[in-house]
Design a protein around this motif. Structure first.
Motif, PDB file in Angstrom:
ATOM      1  N   VAL A   1       0.819  -1.222   0.000  1.00 23.05           N
ATOM      2  CA  VAL A   1       0.000   0.000   0.000  1.00 23.05           C
ATOM      3  C   VAL A   1       0.849   1.267   0.000  1.00 23.05           C
ATOM      4  O   VAL A   1       1.748   1.451   0.832  1.00 23.05           O
ATOM      5  N   LEU A   2       0.525   2.128  -0.951  1.00 20.38           N
ATOM      6  CA  LEU A   2       1.220   3.406  -1.111  1.00 20.38           C
ATOM      7  C   LEU A   2       0.281   4.531  -0.685  1.00 20.38           C
ATOM      8  O   LEU A   2      -0.829   4.656  -1.211  1.00 20.38           O
ATOM      9  N   LYS A   3       0.725   5.350   0.255  1.00 21.37           N
ATOM     10  CA  LYS A   3      -0.105   6.473   0.699  1.00 21.37           C
ATOM     11  C   LYS A   3       0.252   7.701  -0.146  1.00 21.37           C
ATOM     12  O   LYS A   3       1.422   8.100  -0.212  1.00 21.37           O
TER      13      LYS A   3
ATOM     14  N   LEU B   1      -3.132  13.279  -4.005  1.00 23.20           N
ATOM     15  CA  LEU B   1      -4.100  12.589  -4.866  1.00 23.20           C
ATOM     16  C   LEU B   1      -5.362  12.132  -4.140  1.00 23.20           C
ATOM     17  O   LEU B   1      -6.461  12.290  -4.658  1.00 23.20           O
ATOM     18  N   ASN B   2      -5.226  11.558  -2.943  1.00 22.34           N
ATOM     19  CA  ASN B   2      -6.388  10.949  -2.302  1.00 22.34           C
ATOM     20  C   ASN B   2      -7.093  11.820  -1.269  1.00 22.34           C
ATOM     21  O   ASN B   2      -8.264  11.603  -0.966  1.00 22.34           O
ATOM     22  N   GLN B   3      -6.382  12.794  -0.709  1.00 21.69           N
ATOM     23  CA  GLN B   3      -7.072  13.647   0.258  1.00 21.69           C
ATOM     24  C   GLN B   3      -6.880  15.115  -0.092  1.00 21.69           C
ATOM     25  O   GLN B   3      -7.829  15.841  -0.328  1.00 21.69           O
TER      26      GLN B   3
ATOM     27  N   SER C   1     -14.408   7.690  -5.455  1.00 26.81           N
ATOM     28  CA  SER C   1     -14.323   9.133  -5.449  1.00 26.81           C
ATOM     29  C   SER C   1     -12.967   9.654  -5.978  1.00 26.81           C
ATOM     30  O   SER C   1     -12.915  10.702  -6.606  1.00 26.81           O
ATOM     31  N   SER C   2     -11.908   8.907  -5.762  1.00 25.29           N
ATOM     32  CA  SER C   2     -10.594   9.481  -6.102  1.00 25.29           C
ATOM     33  C   SER C   2     -10.296   9.494  -7.598  1.00 25.29           C
ATOM     34  O   SER C   2      -9.326  10.105  -8.029  1.00 25.29           O
ATOM     35  N   GLY C   3     -11.130   8.843  -8.395  1.00 27.57           N
ATOM     36  CA  GLY C   3     -10.949   8.908  -9.847  1.00 27.57           C
ATOM     37  C   GLY C   3     -11.468  10.211 -10.436  1.00 27.57           C
ATOM     38  O   GLY C   3     -11.106  10.574 -11.568  1.00 27.57           O
TER      39      GLY C   3
ATOM     40  N   LYS D   1     -21.026   5.049  -9.727  1.00 27.70           N
ATOM     41  CA  LYS D   1     -21.327   5.180  -8.297  1.00 27.70           C
ATOM     42  C   LYS D   1     -21.097   3.852  -7.580  1.00 27.70           C
ATOM     43  O   LYS D   1     -21.237   2.777  -8.173  1.00 27.70           O
ATOM     44  N   LYS D   2     -20.795   3.989  -6.292  1.00 20.95           N
ATOM     45  CA  LYS D   2     -20.632   2.777  -5.479  1.00 20.95           C
ATOM     46  C   LYS D   2     -21.821   2.551  -4.553  1.00 20.95           C
ATOM     47  O   LYS D   2     -21.940   1.492  -3.947  1.00 20.95           O
ATOM     48  N   LYS D   3     -22.638   3.602  -4.392  1.00 18.19           N
ATOM     49  CA  LYS D   3     -23.804   3.479  -3.507  1.00 18.19           C
ATOM     50  C   LYS D   3     -25.005   4.068  -4.221  1.00 18.19           C
ATOM     51  O   LYS D   3     -24.841   4.964  -5.058  1.00 18.19           O
TER      52      LYS D   3
ATOM     53  N   PHE E   1      -9.784  -5.993  -3.223  1.00 18.74           N
ATOM     54  CA  PHE E   1      -8.824  -6.767  -2.429  1.00 18.74           C
ATOM     55  C   PHE E   1      -8.201  -5.879  -1.358  1.00 18.74           C
ATOM     56  O   PHE E   1      -7.974  -6.302  -0.235  1.00 18.74           O
ATOM     57  N   THR E   2      -7.926  -4.616  -1.726  1.00 14.11           N
ATOM     58  CA  THR E   2      -7.269  -3.711  -0.783  1.00 14.11           C
ATOM     59  C   THR E   2      -8.172  -3.432   0.413  1.00 14.11           C
ATOM     60  O   THR E   2      -7.741  -3.458   1.556  1.00 14.11           O
ATOM     61  N   LYS E   3      -9.463  -3.184   0.126  1.00 14.25           N
ATOM     62  CA  LYS E   3     -10.364  -2.805   1.221  1.00 14.25           C
ATOM     63  C   LYS E   3     -11.211  -3.969   1.715  1.00 14.25           C
ATOM     64  O   LYS E   3     -11.952  -3.844   2.683  1.00 14.25           O
TER      65      LYS E   3
ATOM     66  N   ALA F   1      -4.574  -1.385  -9.347  1.00 13.48           N
ATOM     67  CA  ALA F   1      -3.950  -2.315  -8.402  1.00 13.48           C
ATOM     68  C   ALA F   1      -4.253  -3.744  -8.859  1.00 13.48           C
ATOM     69  O   ALA F   1      -3.557  -4.300  -9.694  1.00 13.48           O
ATOM     70  N   ASN F   2      -5.343  -4.290  -8.331  1.00 14.90           N
ATOM     71  CA  ASN F   2      -5.727  -5.645  -8.752  1.00 14.90           C
ATOM     72  C   ASN F   2      -6.643  -5.646  -9.972  1.00 14.90           C
ATOM     73  O   ASN F   2      -7.003  -6.700 -10.485  1.00 14.90           O
ATOM     74  N   GLY F   3      -7.054  -4.483 -10.379  1.00 12.14           N
ATOM     75  CA  GLY F   3      -7.813  -4.355 -11.629  1.00 12.14           C
ATOM     76  C   GLY F   3      -9.296  -4.615 -11.511  1.00 12.14           C
ATOM     77  O   GLY F   3     -10.005  -4.623 -12.517  1.00 12.14           O
ATOM     78  N   GLN F   4      -9.779  -4.818 -10.275  1.00 13.50           N
ATOM     79  CA  GLN F   4     -11.201  -5.181 -10.151  1.00 13.50           C
ATOM     80  C   GLN F   4     -12.133  -4.008 -10.488  1.00 13.50           C
ATOM     81  O   GLN F   4     -13.174  -4.192 -11.112  1.00 13.50           O
ATOM     82  N   ALA F   5     -11.747  -2.810 -10.080  1.00  9.83           N
ATOM     83  CA  ALA F   5     -12.563  -1.643 -10.430  1.00  9.83           C
ATOM     84  C   ALA F   5     -12.549  -1.439 -11.943  1.00  9.83           C
ATOM     85  O   ALA F   5     -13.595  -1.139 -12.557  1.00  9.83           O
TER      86      ALA F   5
ATOM     87  N   GLU G   1       0.057   3.069 -11.178  1.00  7.96           N
ATOM     88  CA  GLU G   1      -0.121   1.615 -11.346  1.00  7.96           C
ATOM     89  C   GLU G   1       0.815   0.903 -10.380  1.00  7.96           C
ATOM     90  O   GLU G   1       1.992   1.264 -10.283  1.00  7.96           O
ATOM     91  N   LYS G   2       0.278  -0.086  -9.667  1.00  9.57           N
ATOM     92  CA  LYS G   2       1.149  -0.945  -8.869  1.00  9.57           C
ATOM     93  C   LYS G   2       1.401  -2.182  -9.736  1.00  9.57           C
ATOM     94  O   LYS G   2       0.577  -3.101  -9.793  1.00  9.57           O
ATOM     95  N   SER G   3       2.542  -2.151 -10.417  1.00  7.10           N
ATOM     96  CA  SER G   3       2.815  -3.156 -11.449  1.00  7.10           C
ATOM     97  C   SER G   3       3.028  -4.542 -10.862  1.00  7.10           C
ATOM     98  O   SER G   3       2.985  -5.532 -11.589  1.00  7.10           O
TER      99      SER G   3
END
Ligand code: G4P
Length: 189
Positions: A19-21, A26-28, A59-61, A80-82, A99-101, A128-132, A155-157
């Protein structure tokens, strides 16, 4: 080295081997000159591909998608996710496991915002794992729209998302490719 790679190396923090913060840009907190450059880099790469819409995932996209859309002068559609009070009952939906969350969510897009003539660029903050990415591609398939490419800010290669998209012949463009986060060291490809 581009600005994204520089920011990842200078301001990213390897929280673990996986995990990269990147909350600082980017995220916050979103740094505008950084995000403008993100949009310019994506637009430059995809400018000849005739993109009609950008699809992203909340949201971060949203910020990188918006920055790119400004450059390409096309609308952004946000998956949307919700669901909420105003959600349409006519949506394309795909189940996504993070996978991450470690949770599953229902990605959805109102059917009114994708039409078969669209040529879609999908943009997200991380690959990351490409699921999104697979969820967004599934939604595009349901809408019978062409996916022209996938843009990831980071990308986390070493995770399997890139390989999955390569196997589907998706044109993947990542602005920074992280090879390893081991021993709290950020190594780029
Ligand atoms: P995938 O989509 O590639 O399969 O990735 P995964 O399920 O593993 O990750 C899901 C969420 O975690 C996504 O955010 C993704 O952007 C984020 N993520 C994955 N790896 C990292 C990482 O190393 N660092 C950071 N900062 N984020 C990571 P999300 O749940 O959609 O959250 P958000 O967009 O609402 O912020």
């Amino acid at each position: 080295m581009n600005l994204v790679e520089k920011m990842v190396l200078e301001q990213g923090i390897a929280l673990s081997n996986d995990v990269l913060k990147v909350d600082a840009f980017l995220n916050q907190q979103i740094q505008l000159s950084f995000m403008k450059e993100v949009g310019r880099l994506f637009a430059d790469y995809f400018k000849d591909k005739v993109i009609t819409k950008i699809l992203t995932i909340e949201s971060s996209g949203i910020a990188p998608a918006y920055a790119t859309a400004l450059q390409l002068d096309v609308p952004v559609v946000i998956a949307k996710k919700k669901t909420c009070l105003t959600s349409s009952s006519n949506t394309y939906q795909s189940k996504v496991y993070s996978f991450t969350k470690q949770y599953t969510y229902n990605m959805s897009v109102d059917q009114d915002f994708l039409s078969p003539t669209d040529r879609i660029l999908i943009i997200d903050d991380f690959l990351a794992n490409g699921q999104a990415a697979l969820g967004a591609i599934d939604i595009c398939d349901q809408a019978q729209v062409n996916v022209i490419g996938f843009g990831a800010v980071i990308e986390k290669s070493f995770q399997k998302g890139r390989q999955l998209l390569d196997e589907m012949d998706i044109d993947v463009y990542s602005l920074a490719r992280v090879q390893s986060l081991e021993n709290q060291q950020i190594q780029l490809l």
